[in-house]
Design an enzyme around this catalytic site. Structure first.
Site, PDB file in Angstrom:
ATOM      1  N   GLU A 102       0.840  -1.214   0.000  1.00  0.00           N
ATOM      2  CA  GLU A 102       0.000   0.000   0.000  1.00  0.00           C
ATOM      3  C   GLU A 102       0.865   1.249   0.000  1.00  0.00           C
ATOM      4  O   GLU A 102       0.477   2.286  -0.555  1.00  0.00           O
ATOM      5  CB  GLU A 102      -0.970  -0.037   1.201  1.00  0.00           C
ATOM      6  CG  GLU A 102      -2.057  -1.090   0.971  1.00  0.00           C
ATOM      7  CD  GLU A 102      -2.627  -1.731   2.221  1.00  0.00           C
ATOM      8  OE1 GLU A 102      -2.434  -1.202   3.330  1.00  0.00           O
ATOM      9  OE2 GLU A 102      -3.261  -2.803   2.081  1.00  0.00           O
ATOM     10  N   GLY A 178      -6.145  -8.437   1.122  1.00  0.00           N
ATOM     11  CA  GLY A 178      -7.484  -7.884   1.305  1.00  0.00           C
ATOM     12  C   GLY A 178      -8.481  -8.343   0.259  1.00  0.00           C
ATOM     13  O   GLY A 178      -9.565  -7.782   0.148  1.00  0.00           O
TER      14      GLY A 178
HETATM   15  C1  PEP Z   1      -1.569  -6.873   4.771  1.00  0.00           C
HETATM   16  O1  PEP Z   1      -2.001  -5.837   4.297  1.00  0.00           O
HETATM   17  O2  PEP Z   1      -0.421  -6.881   5.260  1.00  0.00           O
HETATM   18  C2  PEP Z   1      -2.411  -8.057   4.701  1.00  0.00           C
HETATM   19  C3  PEP Z   1      -1.842  -9.220   4.704  1.00  0.00           C
HETATM   20  O3  PEP Z   1      -3.780  -7.860   4.611  1.00  0.00           O
HETATM   21  P1  PEP Z   1      -4.934  -8.996   4.578  1.00  0.00           P
HETATM   22  O4  PEP Z   1      -4.589 -10.037   5.608  1.00  0.00           O
HETATM   23  O5  PEP Z   1      -6.190  -8.260   4.911  1.00  0.00           O
HETATM   24  O6  PEP Z   1      -4.924  -9.567   3.198  1.00  0.00           O
END
Ligand code: PEP
Length: 255
Positions: A102, A178
């Site tokens: 991100e 996500g």
């Molecule tokens: C993350 O953003 O580090 C992550 C693993 O998110 P999620 O578990 O929601 O996929």
């Protein structure tokens, strides 16, 4: 023996009362934790103080970001020295994320910026959790290995052997973050083994074998056990499922 780690990345979630309720709930259930994995929570910066002030709290705390600069006119930024100084008498703020997808996507941060962030953290005795991982198009084009290799080389390979031992690596395929889409345990193990191979080529087997490599990307109570049973998967970086105490504890207990 490599450290087993389950780290919860809360991202930009939870308001003050929700954090308090989470901590009270987590603490009331901590006897349910049967695993010897190190547990880390990475809250939003504003909650670091609350988290490190928790009494009888075995959980390690990490920040989600820090500046690549030492100090100065960088409005809105937080330095690694501030993070380190902030916790000077409590000693449970140990970690900081670097290189999350991100940060790469929304804030256009690059491997050379991450290399500087890693330097600032190590100078300030904090451990970077360095994230790497490919987009779906990279995988479809069979460029996932070379892409992850360059993220690791450019972000970490300037470090000396003693320094790289302070780093935790998190492999997070962007297409699984996500989305509910998880890398299969075979896909994840394949990449983790590859990362360990490039670490071995650069730093030797003893050092490579000492570095924990976490998997991240829709890791949930129902898939954590299988992922964590892979020989090169040393734990998880958990986003969404870490926001719910019961599922986070179930994931911790998947070791
Ligand atoms: C993350 O953003 O580090 C992550 C693993 O998110 P999620 O578990 O929601 O996929």
């Amino acid at each position: 023996m490599r450290k087993k780690i389950v780290a919860g990345n809360w991202k930009m979630n939870l308001l003050d009362m929700e954090v308090i309720n989470y901590l009270v709930d987590f603490n009331s259930k901590k006897n349910e934790i049967k695993s010897d994995a190190e547990v880390i929570i990475l809250p939003a910066t504003i909650y670091l103080d609350t988290m490190i002030s928790m009494p009888e709290w075995d959980v390690k705390i990490g920040a989600q970001n820090c500046s690549q600069f030492n100090n100065g006119a960088y409005t809105g930024e937080m330095s690694a020295a501030m993070l380190s100084d902030f916790d000077y008498d409590k000693e449970n703020l140990h970690y900081c994320l670097v290189g999350h997808s991100e940060r790469r996507a929304y804030f256009k941060e690059t491997n050379d910026v991450f290399a500087e962030k890693v330097n600032r953290l190590i100078e300030n005795k904090l451990k970077p959790i360095y994230c790497c991982g490919e987009e779906l198009t990279d995988r479809k084009d069979e460029k996932h290995f070379s892409l992850v290799k360059s993220q690791i080389e450019e972000g970490l390979f300037h470090l000396k052997e003693e320094e790289i031992k302070q780093v935790v690596i998190a492999y997070e395929p962007v297409w699984a973050i996500g989305t509910g889409e998880t890398a299969s345990s075979e896909q994840a193990q394949e990449m983790h083994a590859y990362i360990r191979t490039i670490l071995t080529e650069k730093y030797g087997a003893e050092t490579a074998d000492s570095i924990s490599i976490l998997y991240g990307g829709s890791c949930k109570p129902d898939n954590a056990k299988e992922l964590f049973s892979q020989p090169d998967i040393d734990g998880g970086l958990i986003g969404g499922a870490s926001l719910v105490v019961d599922s986070f504890i179930q994931i911790i207990n998947s070791f």
